[in-house]
Enzyme design. Structure first.
Site, mmCIF file in Angstrom:
data_model
loop_
_atom_site.group_PDB
_atom_site.id
_atom_site.type_symbol
_atom_site.label_atom_id
_atom_site.label_comp_id
_atom_site.label_asym_id
_atom_site.label_seq_id
_atom_site.Cartn_x
_atom_site.Cartn_y
_atom_site.Cartn_z
ATOM 1 N N ASP A 172 0.818 -1.297 -0.069
ATOM 2 C CA ASP A 172 -0.081 0.013 0.087
ATOM 3 C C ASP A 172 0.851 1.119 0.054
ATOM 4 O O ASP A 172 0.603 1.997 0.751
ATOM 5 C CB ASP A 172 -1.062 -0.139 1.236
ATOM 6 C CG ASP A 172 -2.039 0.981 1.087
ATOM 7 O OD1 ASP A 172 -2.363 1.634 -0.018
ATOM 8 O OD2 ASP A 172 -2.636 1.420 1.971
ATOM 9 N N LYS A 175 2.150 3.324 -5.981
ATOM 10 C CA LYS A 175 1.921 2.303 -6.872
ATOM 11 C C LYS A 175 3.158 1.925 -7.950
ATOM 12 O O LYS A 175 3.119 0.837 -8.233
ATOM 13 C CB LYS A 175 0.837 2.702 -7.799
ATOM 14 C CG LYS A 175 -0.612 3.205 -6.977
ATOM 15 C CD LYS A 175 -0.596 2.490 -5.653
ATOM 16 C CE LYS A 175 -1.217 3.109 -4.406
ATOM 17 N NZ LYS A 175 -1.368 2.601 -3.169
ATOM 18 N N ASP A 200 -3.613 -2.662 -2.393
ATOM 19 C CA ASP A 200 -4.688 -1.796 -2.043
ATOM 20 C C ASP A 200 -4.440 -0.929 -3.553
ATOM 21 O O ASP A 200 -3.516 -0.892 -3.911
ATOM 22 C CB ASP A 200 -4.706 -0.989 -0.861
ATOM 23 C CG ASP A 200 -5.691 -0.089 -0.613
ATOM 24 O OD1 ASP A 200 -6.983 -0.183 -1.487
ATOM 25 O OD2 ASP A 200 -5.826 1.014 -0.035
ATOM 26 N N ASN A 201 -5.711 -0.279 -3.753
ATOM 27 C CA ASN A 201 -5.582 0.707 -4.910
ATOM 28 C C ASN A 201 -5.403 -0.115 -6.098
ATOM 29 O O ASN A 201 -4.524 0.496 -7.044
ATOM 30 C CB ASN A 201 -4.772 1.869 -4.635
ATOM 31 C CG ASN A 201 -4.844 2.455 -3.487
ATOM 32 O OD1 ASN A 201 -4.047 2.726 -2.390
ATOM 33 N ND2 ASN A 201 -6.084 2.963 -3.261
ATOM 34 N N GLU A 232 -10.773 5.168 -0.927
ATOM 35 C CA GLU A 232 -11.113 5.644 0.510
ATOM 36 C C GLU A 232 -11.734 6.755 0.664
ATOM 37 O O GLU A 232 -11.474 7.808 -0.128
ATOM 38 C CB GLU A 232 -9.862 5.424 1.469
ATOM 39 C CG GLU A 232 -8.668 6.361 0.637
ATOM 40 C CD GLU A 232 -7.880 5.298 -0.528
ATOM 41 O OE1 GLU A 232 -8.529 4.280 -0.815
ATOM 42 O OE2 GLU A 232 -6.492 5.492 -0.224
HETATM 43 C C1 LIG Z 1 -1.453 4.824 0.609
HETATM 44 S S1 LIG Z 1 -0.577 5.230 1.900
HETATM 45 C C2 LIG Z 1 -0.565 3.963 2.876
HETATM 46 C C3 LIG Z 1 -1.945 4.024 3.748
HETATM 47 C C4 LIG Z 1 -1.852 2.862 4.973
HETATM 48 N N1 LIG Z 1 -1.335 1.431 4.471
HETATM 49 C C5 LIG Z 1 -3.089 2.809 5.523
HETATM 50 O O1 LIG Z 1 -3.853 1.993 4.957
HETATM 51 O O2 LIG Z 1 -3.321 3.458 6.538
HETATM 52 C C6 LIG Z 1 1.204 5.219 1.265
HETATM 53 C C7 LIG Z 1 2.251 5.537 2.056
HETATM 54 O O3 LIG Z 1 3.448 4.836 1.637
HETATM 55 C C8 LIG Z 1 4.675 5.774 1.706
HETATM 56 N N2 LIG Z 1 5.608 5.092 0.756
HETATM 57 C C9 LIG Z 1 5.631 5.404 -0.423
HETATM 58 N N3 LIG Z 1 6.558 4.605 -1.053
HETATM 59 C C10 LIG Z 1 7.262 4.103 -0.384
HETATM 60 C C11 LIG Z 1 8.300 2.989 -0.183
HETATM 61 N N4 LIG Z 1 8.910 2.452 -1.209
HETATM 62 N N5 LIG Z 1 8.644 2.418 0.872
HETATM 63 C C12 LIG Z 1 8.052 2.870 2.047
HETATM 64 N N6 LIG Z 1 7.051 3.786 2.206
HETATM 65 C C13 LIG Z 1 6.554 4.242 1.027
HETATM 66 C C14 LIG Z 1 3.990 7.129 1.727
HETATM 67 O O4 LIG Z 1 4.936 7.778 2.304
HETATM 68 C C15 LIG Z 1 2.745 6.968 2.101
HETATM 69 O O5 LIG Z 1 2.824 7.514 3.446
#
Ligand SMILES: C[S@@+](CC[C@H](N)C(=O)[O-])C[C@H]1O[C@@H](n2cnc3c(N)ncnc32)[C@H](O)[C@@H]1O
Length: 252
Positions: A172, A175, A200-201, A232
């Site tokens: 998640d 993408k 997700d997504n 969401e």
């Molecule tokens: C859609 S949110 C996650 C939502 C969470 N899983 C929830 O449902 O509460 C995506 C998060 O992924 C983090 N992110 C994006 N790319 C990442 C990576 N390669 N490794 C770790 N975190 C990452 C972003 O900073 C963001 O906070």
């Protein structure tokens, strides 16, 4: 569309308007993530994961939209967790800890634990405090950094858990990383026969085209069920969650 739905849609738009900054920081840029933390600490019952999740859903619906998996798609994740009943769990993309609380509160196996990666230091900090408030700190390790840059941490976690691979993985994060991070998991044998992989997504409009295509083309490797829902807190915007079972090729 009701006034409340319009306001949530506007709040979502505001969060992603400066896409470059949003993708770099993992935050909307208006302080909503910190405001969420304050709201949770003020209104949710300490040590009660359900109360924490309800507070986060309420905040996202009434104050500022958030990219939690949310209360519409959350039950799909819950059902997957019940199906796989995992011990060693990996999440990539903690954000503020909503799904981490959701996952950790349902880990029933003795010694089960979640390792969750979050690239943003501010989000990691907020997530740790929210997870602590839910009383689940002993069940969750939040690692600050990108998953692909910290494979050693994931390997060490598995060693400490005395587990050959993750029993369940929740993708998640951004993408663009789904495909490459899944391949990293596979190449490093961090998923094994029967591991569950939930993403997700995955909706046709916003989902990662390469990973969607891979799931379709490699049904023998990833037996997948797509659960259609909506994004969401945006009931009018279609989205989906995929749940796949990883299968090792059978030796002839
Ligand atoms: C859609 S949110 C996650 C939502 C969470 N899983 C929830 O449902 O509460 C995506 C998060 O992924 C983090 N992110 C994006 N790319 C990442 C990576 N390669 N490794 C770790 N975190 C990452 C972003 O900073 C963001 O906070």
């Amino acid at each position: 569309m009701t006034l409340a739905a319009l306001s949530t849609a506007f709040s979502c738009l505001k969060a992603v308007m400066n896409m470059k900054k949003f993708l770099a920081t993992g935050q909307a840029g208006d302080g909503r993530e910190k405001a969420l933390l304050d709201y949770v600490l003020r209104t949710a019952e300490k040590g009660n994961p359900l109360s924490v999740l309800n507070a986060m859903d309420t905040y996202a619906k009434t104050s500022s939209w958030l990219m939690n998996i949310g209360d519409d798609k959350g039950p799909i994740l819950d059902k997957a967790l019940q199906k796989y009943n995992p011990r060693a769990v990996l999440e990539i993309g903690t954000f503020c800890g909503y799904s981490a609380v959701r996952i950790a509160s349902q880990l029933l196996k003795e010694g089960s634990k979640l390792l969750s990666f979050e690239m943003s230091p501010d989000n990691s900090n907020i997530a740790r405090q929210i997870i602590e408030h839910a009383g689940l700190s002993s069940k969750v390790d939040v690692v600050e950094g990108k998953f692909n840059e910290h494979l050693d941490v994931a390997k060490q976690f598995l060693e400490e858990m005395n587990s050959p691979h993750f029993d369940f993985v929740f993708l998640d994060h951004w993408k663009v990383y789904y495909m490459s991070d899944y391949l990293l998991l596979k190449e490093n044998a961090m998923v094994g026969n029967g591991s569950g992989i939930c993403a997700d997504n995955m909706g046709a409009l916003v989902g990662p085209a390469d990973f969607r295509k891979y799931l379709k083309k490699h049904a023998e490797e990833l037996e997948t069920c797509e659960h259609k829902s909506n994004a969401e807190y945006l009931s009018w915007f279609p989205d989906s969650v995929t749940v796949s079972t990883f299968k090792l090729p059978t030796q002839l």
